[in-house]
Design a protein around this motif. Structure first.
Motif, PDB file in Angstrom:
ATOM      1  N   LEU A 179       0.830  -1.206   0.000  1.00  0.00           N
ATOM      2  CA  LEU A 179       0.000   0.000   0.000  1.00  0.00           C
ATOM      3  C   LEU A 179       0.866   1.258   0.000  1.00  0.00           C
ATOM      4  N   THR A 180       1.961   1.231   0.721  1.00  0.00           N
ATOM      5  CA  THR A 180       2.870   2.381   0.757  1.00  0.00           C
ATOM      6  C   THR A 180       3.413   2.693  -0.628  1.00  0.00           C
ATOM      7  N   PHE A 181       3.893   1.663  -1.320  1.00  0.00           N
ATOM      8  CA  PHE A 181       4.474   1.905  -2.643  1.00  0.00           C
ATOM      9  C   PHE A 181       3.406   2.190  -3.696  1.00  0.00           C
ATOM     10  N   LEU A 182       2.184   1.701  -3.502  1.00  0.00           N
ATOM     11  CA  LEU A 182       1.084   2.091  -4.402  1.00  0.00           C
ATOM     12  C   LEU A 182       0.815   3.586  -4.275  1.00  0.00           C
ATOM     13  N   ILE A 183       0.769   4.078  -3.038  1.00  0.00           N
ATOM     14  CA  ILE A 183       0.552   5.523  -2.812  1.00  0.00           C
ATOM     15  C   ILE A 183       1.699   6.329  -3.427  1.00  0.00           C
ATOM     16  N   ALA A 236       4.088  -5.837  -3.390  1.00  0.00           N
ATOM     17  CA  ALA A 236       4.962  -4.819  -2.809  1.00  0.00           C
ATOM     18  C   ALA A 236       6.154  -4.541  -3.724  1.00  0.00           C
ATOM     19  N   VAL A 237       6.762  -5.592  -4.259  1.00  0.00           N
ATOM     20  CA  VAL A 237       7.909  -5.413  -5.145  1.00  0.00           C
ATOM     21  C   VAL A 237       7.478  -4.743  -6.448  1.00  0.00           C
ATOM     22  N   LEU A 238       6.348  -5.170  -7.006  1.00  0.00           N
ATOM     23  CA  LEU A 238       5.861  -4.566  -8.255  1.00  0.00           C
ATOM     24  C   LEU A 238       5.594  -3.078  -8.087  1.00  0.00           C
ATOM     25  N   TYR A 239       4.925  -2.708  -6.990  1.00  0.00           N
ATOM     26  CA  TYR A 239       4.633  -1.284  -6.778  1.00  0.00           C
ATOM     27  C   TYR A 239       5.905  -0.495  -6.493  1.00  0.00           C
ATOM     28  N   PRO A 260       6.375  -0.814   8.715  1.00  0.00           N
ATOM     29  CA  PRO A 260       5.348  -0.787   9.778  1.00  0.00           C
ATOM     30  C   PRO A 260       3.981  -0.407   9.230  1.00  0.00           C
ATOM     31  N   SER A 261       2.958  -0.675   9.982  1.00  0.00           N
ATOM     32  CA  SER A 261       1.577  -0.412   9.540  1.00  0.00           C
ATOM     33  C   SER A 261       1.301   1.069   9.343  1.00  0.00           C
ATOM     34  N   SER A 262       2.112   1.929   9.941  1.00  0.00           N
ATOM     35  CA  SER A 262       1.907   3.382   9.781  1.00  0.00           C
ATOM     36  C   SER A 262       2.502   3.928   8.490  1.00  0.00           C
ATOM     37  N   SER A 263       3.221   3.096   7.733  1.00  0.00           N
ATOM     38  CA  SER A 263       3.903   3.570   6.528  1.00  0.00           C
ATOM     39  C   SER A 263       2.964   4.166   5.485  1.00  0.00           C
ATOM     40  N   PRO A 264       1.796   3.543   5.177  1.00  0.00           N
ATOM     41  CA  PRO A 264       0.912   4.150   4.171  1.00  0.00           C
ATOM     42  C   PRO A 264       0.464   5.561   4.543  1.00  0.00           C
ATOM     43  N   THR A 265       0.159   5.794   5.821  1.00  0.00           N
ATOM     44  CA  THR A 265      -0.256   7.137   6.252  1.00  0.00           C
ATOM     45  C   THR A 265       0.876   8.141   6.070  1.00  0.00           C
ATOM     46  N   ALA A 266       2.075   7.735   6.442  1.00  0.00           N
ATOM     47  CA  ALA A 266       3.232   8.628   6.278  1.00  0.00           C
ATOM     48  C   ALA A 266       3.497   8.892   4.798  1.00  0.00           C
ATOM     49  N   ALA A 267       3.363   7.869   3.975  1.00  0.00           N
ATOM     50  CA  ALA A 267       3.594   8.042   2.537  1.00  0.00           C
ATOM     51  C   ALA A 267       2.557   8.982   1.931  1.00  0.00           C
TER      52      ALA A 267
END
Length: 537
Positions: A13-17, A124-127, A345-352
């Motif tokens: 999700l982080t790398f998608l964002i 995750a790798v693809l994104y 960590p689970s907070s990574s998408p929010t930070a991204a």
């Protein structure tokens, strides 16, 4: 019973964002602003050739091999059919090329991963790879999207990946290998300096595989060699003046554009060398298990050497090395992450998401793009007031060594370029040879050759004045101590005075009157058309 959709991991999700943010940044930095000056000139020259002007003839003076002009005719021709601006079509063409090359490289990467002990390409790798690819090839070029160096690295990238595949003794379908070789040769044909990339890669394969000289006779190399011969034959047939006229002129004049010392080159490319040092440190620290990072690093080193050979320090000429070294870093980091099984960590998408919104907001604020229906772009020099009362199609000439000052107003105000040169290529070399004001020359021309170049430059100018009868001529005041003209920054030459040494030019110049001086330019307007002169606009 339906299977519930799998939820993306925090890393995916982080790398998608971040991928979506990279698409937004690419739009802001590369798609919305005006095209770069070189791209504009090539599109303008392509228009002229489509209307019958001979390539390298009296209306189009271009110093590059003809492939980039042939490519530029595609958006120029589509523009005449669709009435969509050719600059917009050129960018869409480049984006489509980025997507196609990315698909080819992903196919080759899957072959590599399937042959190794590495896991498959997870979401995750693809994104993560998508984020890196878009950032490197659509964000990093910014206004240089569509430059020759941008096309070069895209054309040669599948060859780099294919070399890594071959190094692992994985077969590539013959048709795919043939197409990869042809487009790689097209990349080298755009910037021959970068022939160093395939040479370095082939030497690396020769050493790593210990297969002897026969490895150089595999299909890709043979096809590339034959494609090169076909390209040279096409130039000889369709653009013979490139060999007979352009190459000798470039050989005797382009040295004036690359007078930087090695220390100055380093100063102009700090980001490139920091990236190179990071790559080397990481490479020797983790010793990557796969061949691809090694091939990318070798190709990046070769592209860096090609950048040195060009000697200008210009950013767009760093793009091949920056792109290859950035990709090398991506795959080195991927190797490290997979070895250590790193997670986010689970907070990574929010930070991204927060970081992406901040980056997009700041870029939108500082990029100077006017979000208006006209989709215009700012031209600060020459002063816009010079063009305020000119009707579309008015022929305008700019006597300056700076292509920005020449070509951007032509596109913004829909004027006619009343000269064959996008910039006066020969003039810096002539001026430095005739009067070396600032130290030793990097190339010494014979007095006979200097006189020949002098004659060509003056004759071309006189022919252009007769052909187009420019209504407005702008002259950059390079003689002014406050003005630092491009490639003549270390000296102060009076460009107009140089041309006024020719009695024929003096006679024609009597038809022009000084009208204004603003910024770095003086303006002269036509008062009396030259008798018998024909306008071609």
């Amino acid at each position: 019973m339906p299977v519930p959709p799998r939820r993306l991991t925090p890393a995916a999700l982080t790398f998608l964002i971040l991928t979506l943010a990279a698409c937004g940044m690419a739009s802001l930095l590369a798609l919305l602003p005006a095209a770069g000056h070189d791209q504009m000139w090539l599109l303008y020259a392509a228009r002229l050739t489509l209307h019958g002007a001979p390539l390298y003839g009296p209306q189009v003076f271009e110093t590059n091999p003809p492939l980039i002009l042939w490519l530029s005719t595609v958006p120029a021709a589509l523009s005449s059919l669709t009435h969509i601006p050719d600059t917009a079509l050129g960018k869409l063409f480049t984006i489509a090329l980025i997507a196609a090359i990315g698909a080819v490289c992903l196919n080759l990467l899957r072959k590599l991963r399937a042959n190794s002990n590495a896991a498959g390409l997870t979401p995750a790798v693809l994104y993560a790879l998508a984020f890196a690819y878009i950032t490197i090839f659509a964000v990093m070029p910014a206004r240089d999207l569509g430059q020759r160096d941008d096309f070069l690295i895209l054309f040669i990238l599948p060859y780099v990946f294919a070399a890594a595949v071959r190094a692992e003794s994985i077969s590539i379908p013959p048709l795919q290998a043939t197409l990869i070789s042809i487009i790689a040769l097209a990349g080298v044909a755009l910037k021959p300096h970068q022939l160093l990339i395939p040479i370095a890669i082939e030497l690396t394969l020769l050493i790593r595989r210990r297969a002897g000289i026969r490895t150089l006779f595999r299909p890709e190399i043979l096809v590339m060699f034959l494609s090169g011969l076909a390209f040279l034959a096409a130039i000889k047939l369709f653009a013979p003046l490139y060999f007979t006229t352009i190459l000798p002129l470039v050989g005797d004049t382009y040295w004036a554009y690359h007078m930087l010392t090695f220390a100055q080159l380093l100063g102009q490319s700090i980001q490139l060398h920091i990236l190179l040092l990071i790559d080397l440190a990481l490479f020797f620290t983790i010793r990557p298990r796969q061949t691809l990072p090694t091939i990318l690093l070798i190709a990046g080193l070769a592209a860096t050497l090609a950048f040195y050979l060009q000697g200008t320090g210009w950013y767009y000429q760093q793009l091949p090395a920056l792109s290859l070294l950035s990709l090398a870093l991506v795959f080195l980091l991927l190797d490290l992450a997979e070895r250590r099984q790193l997670t986010l960590p689970s907070s990574s998408p929010t930070a991204a998401a927060a970081l992406a919104l901040l980056a997009l907001a700041l870029t939108t604020h500082f990029m100077d793009y006017p979000f208006t229906a006209a989709r215009s772009f700012p031209v600060d020099s020459p002063d816009p007031s010079f063009f305020t009362n000119l009707a579309p199609g008015t022929p305008v000439m700019t006597i300056a060594p700076n292509i920005d000052a020449t070509i951007q107003p032509i596109f913004k105000y829909h004027l006619t370029l009343a000269q064959r040169y996008p910039t006066f290529l020969m003039l810096p070399a002539i001026l430095r040879s005739e009067d070396p004001q600032s130290g030793p020359l990097t190339k010494h021309l014979s007095p006979t050759r200097i006189a020949e170049l002098d004659y060509i430059q003056r004759t071309d100018m006189i022919e252009d004045l007769h052909r187009w009868q420019p209504r407005l001529i702008l002259v950059q005041r390079c003689q002014d101590p406050a003005v630092h003209c491009q490639v003549l920054e270390d000296r102060h030459d009076d460009l107009l005075a140089w041309f006024l040494r020719d009695p024929i030019f003096v006679k024609l110049w009597k038809n022009y009157a000084f009208s204004a001086s603003r910024g770095e330019f003086d303006a002269y307007t036509l008062t009396t058309p030259s008798p018998g002169a024909a306008s071609t606009h």
